[in-house]
Scaffold this active site. Structure first.
Site, PDB file in Angstrom:
ATOM      1  N   SER A 138       0.834  -1.211   0.000  1.00 33.07           N
ATOM      2  CA  SER A 138       0.000   0.000   0.000  1.00 33.07           C
ATOM      3  C   SER A 138       0.862   1.251   0.000  1.00 33.07           C
ATOM      4  CB  SER A 138      -0.909   0.011   1.231  1.00 33.07           C
ATOM      5  OG  SER A 138      -1.613   1.238   1.312  1.00 33.07           O
ATOM      6  N   TYR A 151      -2.120  -0.019  10.195  1.00 30.14           N
ATOM      7  CA  TYR A 151      -2.204  -0.451   8.795  1.00 30.14           C
ATOM      8  C   TYR A 151      -0.932  -0.100   8.033  1.00 30.14           C
ATOM      9  CZ  TYR A 151      -3.831  -0.669   3.952  1.00 30.14           C
ATOM     10  OH  TYR A 151      -3.956  -0.962   2.614  1.00 30.14           O
TER      11      TYR A 151
END
Length: 245
Positions: A138, A151
């Site tokens: 990501s 995250y």
């Protein structure tokens, strides 16, 4: 990629679904590992003339992973392409309000899960003449979005794992790369983001066009192809130029 065996984790929906469909379109035989039933995706692949199977699997559970990989070995004898995609997304939550359990959950799914699946599939990758490992990371690692500490940390770990595995698995001739999508309207992302957020992100891109799951799937297909034989240890963004580094 005709008749190459591709394993896609988290392929029942979102980015994983798009990757599975694209690899099948290129001729690969799909084994989809997901905690959800991927039967609908497999039917779509079969209706288009391809081959696919759905294997229910929690990619943080070593016993379930071993069972799924054994089934793949019995059916195909090898794995040519591994796409590690299964993961969880996060909303915005200040770091000091996170619990230890919440942080550990992100690490377990988004990082340790990739490690466990790769380790289990590794013996089957070594039987392939054209092995590939592709990690879905990501770009939030670069953006350091406030409220997404757990995250971001888990996905940053995927980048580190990609680079180390590229070195270690290079001895077996296995390229290992990571891909990073821009903000994509998958079911998981829509759950945490409003339409205005998608428009704002697109406005910051060099190319003013929404990033779709199919765009990332095309990048994955390229990295899985013969043309990418000597590309390894790289992290490649597919975000319309939203983040330039």
């Amino acid at each position: 990629m005709q008749d190459r065996v591709a394993v896609v984790t988290g392929g029942a929906a979102g980015l994983g679904r798009a990757a599975a469909l694209r690899l099948a379109e290129e001729g690969a035989v799909l084994a989809i590992l997901d905690i959800q039933d991927a039967g609908a995706v497999c039917r779509e692949i079969r209706e288009a003339g391809g081959k696919a199977e759905s294997l229910l699997c929690d990619c943080t559970d070593e016993a379930q992973i071993a069972h799924a990989v054994k089934a793949i070995e019995e059916s195909h004898g090898r794995v040519d392409i591994l796409v590690n995609n299964a993961g969880i997304l996060s909303g915005r939550k200040p770091w000091h309000t996170l619990t230890k359990a919440e942080v550990e959950r992100f690490v377990a799914v988004n990082y340790v899960g990739y490690f466990l699946v790769t380790k289990a599939v590794y013996p089957l990758l070594k039987k392939s003449r054209t092995p590939r490992v592709i990690m879905v990371a990501s770009r939030t690692y670069f953006l350091a979005n406030p409220g997404q500490m757990a995250y971001v940390a888990s996905k940053g770990a995927v980048m580190g794992m990609t680079r180390v595995l590229a070195k270690e698995m290079g001895e077996d001739g296995i390229p290992v790369n990571a891909v990073m999508p821009g903000m994509v309207a998958t079911p998981g992302t829509v759950e945490h983001s409003q339409e205005e957020a998608f428009n704002r992100v697109m406005g910051n891109q060099a190319i003013k066009k929404r990033v779709q799951p199919e765009h990332l799937a095309a990048l994955i297909a390229f990295l899985a192809s013969d043309d990418a034989e000597l590309i390894t240890g790289q992290t490649i963004l597919c975000d319309g130029g939203g983040y330039l580094h």
